[in-house]
Design a protein around this motif. Structure first.
Motif, PDB file in Angstrom:
ATOM      1  N   LEU A  56       0.842  -1.234  -0.160  1.00 20.87           N
ATOM      2  CA  LEU A  56       0.087  -0.061  -0.178  1.00 20.87           C
ATOM      3  C   LEU A  56       0.916   1.269  -0.090  1.00 20.87           C
ATOM      4  CD1 LEU A  56      -2.874  -0.916   2.299  1.00 20.87           C
ATOM      5  CD2 LEU A  56      -2.443  -1.522  -0.070  1.00 20.87           C
ATOM      6  N   LEU A  66      -2.496   4.588  -2.875  1.00 20.37           N
ATOM      7  CA  LEU A  66      -3.637   5.204  -2.254  1.00 20.37           C
ATOM      8  C   LEU A  66      -3.835   6.621  -2.053  1.00 20.37           C
ATOM      9  CD1 LEU A  66      -4.231   2.690   0.691  1.00 20.37           C
ATOM     10  CD2 LEU A  66      -4.771   2.597  -1.676  1.00 20.37           C
ATOM     11  N   TYR A 109     -12.280   3.977   2.555  1.00 22.07           N
ATOM     12  CA  TYR A 109     -11.650   2.846   2.857  1.00 22.07           C
ATOM     13  C   TYR A 109     -12.599   1.431   2.164  1.00 22.07           C
ATOM     14  CZ  TYR A 109     -15.267   2.291   6.533  1.00 22.07           C
ATOM     15  OH  TYR A 109     -16.561   2.209   6.925  1.00 22.07           O
ATOM     16  N   ILE A 163     -10.967   0.647  -1.169  1.00 24.27           N
ATOM     17  CA  ILE A 163      -9.904   0.099  -1.078  1.00 24.27           C
ATOM     18  C   ILE A 163      -9.953  -1.009  -0.878  1.00 24.27           C
ATOM     19  CG2 ILE A 163      -7.606  -0.061   0.132  1.00 24.27           C
ATOM     20  CD1 ILE A 163      -8.035   2.719   0.938  1.00 24.27           C
ATOM     21  N   VAL A 220      -5.417   4.322  -6.797  1.00 20.03           N
ATOM     22  CA  VAL A 220      -6.713   3.862  -5.896  1.00 20.03           C
ATOM     23  C   VAL A 220      -7.137   5.120  -5.260  1.00 20.03           C
ATOM     24  CG1 VAL A 220      -7.945   2.504  -4.489  1.00 20.03           C
ATOM     25  CG2 VAL A 220      -5.837   1.580  -5.296  1.00 20.03           C
TER      26      VAL A 220
END
Length: 252
Positions: free
Chosen positions: A108, A149, A176, A179, A198
């Motif tokens: 991530l 992210l 979230y 994700i 993302v």
């Protein structure tokens, strides 16, 4: 049941674990003993480990790694907003912890890898091999999926709850829940060696978001100029649809 490891199971890791715990047995790491009982109460297997900035000669391979189908790494390996902080030893500690893991791997990362220019960025603007905080793991584990992210939002994390400047700037945010959906789909697809932004596809400015979250109207002009990160590659390759495409409505 398949097994998923989450290295660095904090705020985001917990949300992802909750989403996937009916499909995967969860193995989570934490830096504190206090979290162990909390994880156990949720049915997760817990390991206490930290990745110091100095090389830890005692760092061993994660005992359960060979049993896991996939591992998600949610530990920061770059400085705030790209600040150059020596982290080679911290990264080496992580690599030693992973051992010779052969399964699906997710790192991530952050959209902070892109410069602060007023343009729309795609993954091609910053290849992972040129990003120090991403390339280090690809060299050892070329199967790693890099997920860049945007600003993490959702639940109690809303822009209106923070002291914000630059209200005319466009936001690059992600809920979230989206994700978790991306990771779930990539796990199902057995995706490997992918790099995706993302980020929610709509980019209002900060004032629009805050006003919406406070139930206020926005009287300013809608700007399209600014720094925006595109999720087009994600939506096209994964055929992905965002549950929360517009940050103005993350609170609903």
């Amino acid at each position: 049941m398949k097994k998923l490891g989450i290295i660095g199971c904090g705020w985001l890791g917990n949300h992802i674990a909750e989403r996937l715990s009916n499909q995967y047995q969860i193995f989570a790491t934490t830096t504190t003993e206090a979290k162990v009982e909390e994880f156990k109460s949720k049915g997760y297997q817990a390991t206490v480990v930290s990745f110091p900035n100095e090389l830890d000669p005692e760092m061993k391979e994660w005992e359960v790694a060979k049993e896991l189908d996939a591992i998600m790494i949610s530990v920061p390996f770059s400085g705030i907003r790209g600040a150059q902080i020596p982290m080679n030893d911290k990264r080496e500690n992580l690599l030693n912890f992973l051992g010779d893991f052969k399964g699906q791997l997710f790192l991530l990362s952050s959209t902070g890898v892109y410069s602060q220019e007023d343009k729309e960025f795609t993954e091609d603007d910053q290849p992972a091999k040129d990003v120090e905080s991403e390339s280090f793991i690809l060299e050892r584990f070329p199967q790693t999926n890099i997920l860049r992210l945007a600003g993490l939002m959702g639940g109690e994390r809303l822009l209106k709850n923070y002291n914000i400047s630059g209200l005319d700037q466009l936001v690059n945010h992600i809920h979230y829940a989206d994700i978790a959906s991306v990771i779930e789909k990539m796990l199902d697809n057995q995706s490997e060696s992918k790099v995706y932004n993302v980020v929610a596809p709509i980019h209002p400015n900060k004032e629009e978001v805050i006003n919406s979250q406070k139930g206020l109207t926005y009287d300013g002009e809608r700007t399209t100029a600014g720094r925006a990160v595109s999720p087009s590659k994600l939506t096209e390759e994964l055929d992905f649809e965002f549950q929360y495409p517009d940050p103005r409505y993350f609170h609903l």
